[in-house]
Design a protein around this motif. Structure first.
Motif, PDB file in Angstrom:
ATOM      1  N   SER A   1      -5.962  11.507  -1.383  1.00 49.77           N
ATOM      2  CA  SER A   1      -6.412  10.696  -0.243  1.00 49.77           C
ATOM      3  C   SER A   1      -7.334   9.562  -0.697  1.00 49.77           C
ATOM      4  O   SER A   1      -8.231   9.755  -1.514  1.00 49.77           O
ATOM      5  CB  SER A   1      -7.086  11.555   0.817  1.00 49.77           C
ATOM      6  N   SER A   2      -7.076   8.402  -0.141  1.00 46.68           N
ATOM      7  CA  SER A   2      -7.904   7.231  -0.418  1.00 46.68           C
ATOM      8  C   SER A   2      -9.123   7.254   0.502  1.00 46.68           C
ATOM      9  O   SER A   2      -9.174   8.022   1.465  1.00 46.68           O
ATOM     10  CB  SER A   2      -7.086   5.964  -0.174  1.00 46.68           C
ATOM     11  N   ASP A   3     -10.065   6.385   0.224  1.00 46.70           N
ATOM     12  CA  ASP A   3     -11.272   6.308   1.060  1.00 46.70           C
ATOM     13  C   ASP A   3     -10.925   5.994   2.512  1.00 46.70           C
ATOM     14  O   ASP A   3     -11.476   6.571   3.442  1.00 46.70           O
ATOM     15  CB  ASP A   3     -12.214   5.217   0.529  1.00 46.70           C
TER      16      ASP A   3
ATOM     17  N   ALA B   1      -1.263   4.483  -8.483  1.00 52.87           N
ATOM     18  CA  ALA B   1      -1.783   4.739  -7.151  1.00 52.87           C
ATOM     19  C   ALA B   1      -1.368   3.617  -6.230  1.00 52.87           C
ATOM     20  O   ALA B   1      -2.031   2.591  -6.155  1.00 52.87           O
ATOM     21  CB  ALA B   1      -3.294   4.883  -7.208  1.00 52.87           C
TER      22      ALA B   1
ATOM     23  N   ARG C   1       0.812  -1.226   0.000  1.00 45.15           N
ATOM     24  CA  ARG C   1       0.000   0.000   0.000  1.00 45.15           C
ATOM     25  C   ARG C   1       0.840   1.269   0.000  1.00 45.15           C
ATOM     26  O   ARG C   1       0.341   2.350   0.297  1.00 45.15           O
ATOM     27  CB  ARG C   1      -0.892  -0.004   1.254  1.00 45.15           C
TER      28      ARG C   1
ATOM     29  N   ARG D   1      -1.393   3.432  -3.076  1.00 47.22           N
ATOM     30  CA  ARG D   1      -2.314   3.193  -1.964  1.00 47.22           C
ATOM     31  C   ARG D   1      -3.367   2.142  -2.315  1.00 47.22           C
ATOM     32  O   ARG D   1      -3.892   1.466  -1.432  1.00 47.22           O
ATOM     33  CB  ARG D   1      -3.019   4.498  -1.576  1.00 47.22           C
ATOM     34  N   SER D   2      -3.711   2.021  -3.586  1.00 49.86           N
ATOM     35  CA  SER D   2      -4.701   1.009  -3.964  1.00 49.86           C
ATOM     36  C   SER D   2      -4.029  -0.221  -4.582  1.00 49.86           C
ATOM     37  O   SER D   2      -4.704  -1.078  -5.135  1.00 49.86           O
ATOM     38  CB  SER D   2      -5.740   1.610  -4.912  1.00 49.86           C
TER      39      SER D   2
END
Lengths: 302, 319
Positions: free
Chosen positions: A225-227, A273, A131, A275-276
């Motif tokens: 920013s991610s969820d 991305a 991540r 983070r995803s």
């Protein structure tokens, strides 16, 4: 001959459980012992675990890249400093991985029964399950590029950890409080080198300018920013990275001015991305090397 | 310094010998015979080079260390070695040597480093065996140097020995852990022990009969024990440790001699020792090439730092 050092040697084969001389983080104790590890109210355990993975993976992958400088640095002082920074980040990663594994035990794929969470998570996840932001995974390049990357990373992480010290989660707050002190030094170290290189020789100026240009495409992602980050920020547990941009720009402006470097134009939006779980090829190679031995002996504990 | 100019050399020599005789320390500002200075620079530089080259064999496992705890331990250790190198080069600088010059001598093959680092690290168990045997032998060699007649060297050695003891314990702990692990892990430890045992015995240098520098170094109290004395001490210490671990030391002649109250051990392959010392070991060329590449690649960085410092100084003077 009866000095202390001899007796240290002689006692080698003795039991030495609970020996207080082990360096921090290298002993056997649970790093989170004594800290309230209950999940704070209003937060899903799975969310908290993923958030810890994000911050842990940033530190772990950056540490792995810094480690590659070992025996390759331009001067002995840099050997010591880069190893030290890598060690600090590795320490942060381990605490956060342990927290992630404890918050949501379904995440790590447990192989050996007593494999620590931190190792299950570090060694047995694939690249797509990591991540981290992609900034930390790309190759080191030369010393100038590494210095610029470290500056961007530690400026961003310091802003993040600084806000995280007031997290409602006591573990995150404790990790952040320790990390702020460390990353303050990392940022200072990197900034000094960017200034020295920028205002050093023509060659070093060109190289650090090139390092800046190569690094900048990965900067935009730091503030998306991610969820999960949004939910945890709303709950007072995490930090929304979108709010870190002003501080980051301010610090970078000061350092680049002192280094006589042009502030890069607005970064291109890269369709990556971390983070995803969408990463560059660089992370796949990095993990192949890092995980090779652990995966060759999945039943072993080291 | 004016006193130095008027004191006849014979008197200075007598004062030097008296200092040595009474086990007091020679300090950088004291008069010392040129041969003493040269011998010390050579010894300290070799030691510093050994720390820096010694980072390579273990450093290769940093990115592949199989647990995060082992990675942290190894990174801290390799960092310590860089630190040891730094303060040993500083000790040599108190004798008028220059770190950059010494590094160049190393890269040009004109100064040596411990031959043990010319052996390869083939498995992760090597990291543990290096801690146990190589750091162990280094400690046996170095503890007496804490009483070296040259003050800065003696003081550096006190700190280094403390950290080396710590590294040794960590190496031994790794091996003890692996010996309690899977059959593959145990086999790894035995294999690494087989490969490192004899080279570790060679770390004490040639037998006393063939050691040309020992006598003068002992007279000057730069060195305190002969090579063979220290080697015997190391063997005697290592045997019970190997038993506690459950590994076999690869020497069929190794046995307790109750008359001597020491362990007898087999003949060391001195031809191999000579080969490795003279540059024909498995990794000699690779180790130097690696050090040279890092040094060459870093040149523009060091130049930039010098240029920046000069600009800052000029700005300070102009302000």
């Amino acid at each position: 001959m009866t000095t202390d050092h001899d007796s240290a040697y002689d006692s080698l084969a003795d039991e030495h459980g609970g020996d207080a001389r082990w360096a921090f983080g290298t002993g056997f104790d649970d790093p989170l012992s004594g800290v309230d590890t209950a999940i704070p109210g209003g937060v899903e355990a799975a969310d908290l675990a993923v958030y810890c993975l994000m911050l842990a993976d940033d530190a772990l992958v950056m540490s792995q890249r810094l480690t590659e400088w070992c025996t390759n640095a331009p001067e002995l002082e840099e050997e010591v400093a880069l190893a030290n920074i890598g060690l600090d980040l590795l320490g942060q990663a381990r605490l956060l991985l342990a927290r992630a594994g404890a918050a949501d035990p379904s995440i790590p794929q447990r192989l050996a029964a007593d494999l620590p969470h931190e190792d299950a998570l570090a060694y047995f996840r694939r690249a797509a399950e990591y991540r981290n932001v992609t900034l930390v995974e790309v190759d080191n390049g030369d010393f100038a590029r590494s210095a610029v990357r470290l500056l961007a990373f530690s400026t961003w992480r310091l802003a993040l950890l600084d806000r995280l010290t007031s997290s409602r989660d006591p573990v995150l707050a404790a990790v952040a409080a320790k990390g702020v002190k460390e990353v303050t030094y990392h940022r200072d170290y990197a900034a000094r080198w960017v200034v020295r290189l920028g205002d050093g020789t023509d060659l070093s100026h060109d190289r650090v300018a090139a390092g800046l240009a190569a690094t900048w495409p990965y900067v935009g992602e730091l503030f998306v920013s991610s969820d999960v980050e949004q939910r945890l920020a709303a709950a007072g547990v995490g930090v929304d990275p979108a709010g870190l941009r002003a501080e980051f720009d301010d610090v970078m402006r000061q350092v680049l001015a002192a280094a006589r470097l042009q502030h890069p134009a607005a970064e291109s939006t890269v369709d990556i991305a971390g983070r995803s779980g969408r990463h560059t090829e660089a992370l796949v190679s990095l993990l192949a090397e890092m995980q090779e031995l652990a995966r060759a002996h999945p039943e072993a504990i080291w | 310094m004016t006193a130095t100019a008027v004191t006849p050399e014979t008197e200075l020599q007598r004062h030097f010998e008296d200092t040595i005789e009474h086990d007091r320390r020679i300090e950088p500002r004291d008069w010392m015979p040129e041969a003493y200075r040269k011998s010390l620079v050579r010894q300290i530089a070799q030691h510093a080079h050994s720390e820096i080259i010694g980072m390579q064999p273990e450093g290769k496992w940093l990115t592949r260390a199989p647990s995060l705890r082992r990675k942290a331990i190894l990174l801290a250790k390799v960092q310590d070695e860089a630190g040891h190198g730094m303060y040993l080069y500083s000790a040599a600088e108190t004798l008028g040597a220059d770190r950059a010059d010494l590094t160049q001598l190393l890269i040009d093959g004109k100064q040596k480093y411990s031959s043990i680092f010319n052996y390869p690290t083939l498995t992760f168990a090597d990291v543990g065996v290096i801690g146990w045997l190589v750091d162990g032998a280094a400690i046996v060699n170095q503890v007496p140097l804490c009483r070296s007649s040259f003050g800065p060297y003696a003081r550096a050695m006190v700190r280094i020995c403390k950290e080396e003891s710590f590294h040794q314990r960590q190496g031994y702990e790794l091996l003890a852990h692996l010996m309690g692990g899977t059959p593959a892990q145990r086999a790894m430890v035995q294999d690494a022990t087989n490969r490192w045992w004899w080279p570790s015995l060679m770390m004490f240098g040639p037998p006393d009969a063939d050691s040309p520098n020992t006598q003068q170094s002992m007279a000057w109290r730069i060195k305190r024990h002969t090579n063979d004395e220290l080697r015997q001490r190391f063997v005697d210490m290592s045997v019970p440790q190997a038993e506690a671990l459950g590994v076999t030391l690869p020497d069929p002649a190794l046995r307790w001699n109750s008359e001597r109250e020491h362990h007898d051990f087999g003949e060391i392959d001195w031809m191999e020792f000579k080969r490795v010392v003279s540059g024909q070991g498995p990794c000699n060329a690779e180790r130097i090439a690696h050090r040279k590449a890092a040094h060459d690649d870093g040149e523009w960085v060091r130049e930039a730092a010098v240029a920046y410092a000069a600009k800052q100084a000029a700005r300070g003077a102009a302000a």
